[in-house]
Design a protein around this motif. Sequence first.
Motif, short mmCIF file in Angstrom:
data_model
loop_
_atom_site.label_atom_id
_atom_site.label_comp_id
_atom_site.label_asym_id
_atom_site.label_seq_id
_atom_site.Cartn_x
_atom_site.Cartn_y
_atom_site.Cartn_z
N ARG A 179 59.49 42.24 17.11
CA ARG A 179 60.54 42.64 16.17
C ARG A 179 61.86 41.93 16.47
O ARG A 179 62.57 41.50 15.56
N LEU A 180 62.20 41.77 17.76
CA LEU A 180 63.41 41.02 18.11
C LEU A 180 63.30 39.57 17.65
O LEU A 180 64.26 39.00 17.10
N GLN A 226 61.52 38.49 15.20
CA GLN A 226 61.59 38.54 13.74
C GLN A 226 63.04 38.62 13.27
O GLN A 226 63.44 37.94 12.33
N GLU A 227 63.84 39.45 13.93
CA GLU A 227 65.25 39.58 13.55
C GLU A 227 66.00 38.26 13.73
O GLU A 227 66.78 37.86 12.87
N ASN A 239 64.84 35.87 10.98
CA ASN A 239 65.40 36.21 9.66
C ASN A 239 66.86 35.81 9.54
O ASN A 239 67.32 35.45 8.46
N GLN A 240 67.62 35.82 10.64
CA GLN A 240 69.02 35.45 10.58
C GLN A 240 69.22 33.94 10.67
O GLN A 240 70.06 33.39 9.97
N LYS A 249 62.85 35.58 5.02
CA LYS A 249 62.36 36.92 5.37
C LYS A 249 60.95 36.80 5.95
O LYS A 249 60.03 36.34 5.29
#
Length: 168
Positions: A97-98, A100-101, A104-105, A110
């Motif tokens: 998840r980290l 992925q974040e 995404n930035q 996305k």
Amino acid sequence: RDLGLGSWFRMWGQQNLVLPARAMTRRQLVVSASVGVWGGVFPVPPCTMPATLFCIMMYSAGVPRPQRFNVPMASIAVVINELTLPLDLAMMPGFIRLGQEVWNQVAEAKLEFSASQLLAGLQEHPLDAVQRFSRCFALGMGVWAVATPLVLGQIRVIGALSRFLPAK
């Protein structure tokens, strides 16, 4: 004198593993267990052993010779690595998840990740799930790799501070 193979292995293990492990300092025990835990939470569970060996080499490269890993320290790190599988499975989605974040930035795209979809896919069609979520796994590994020098630095500090713990 001529020893049998079993006797030779027992004698070698006693001299090179058991006796040195009993002579380990508190710092060595704390450092080896900590490195084993960090290597054991590598976000791809089947690959934690190479990650732990990488951490052992990286840690040993950055400290003076007396503080480098020896065979008993490496043995403890490897055993702890294997025992951290439940923690690894619990932390894997967090690393992913980290990653992925960050993706995404940085990529302004996305990337969707669902831990429940991953687990269901791994149970039904493991190869398809690994291919589908390969970018997510790679991003999780990237987060772990970026954090590794920081964590190993903290382990070095914790090892140094362990000498202030009360005696048994």
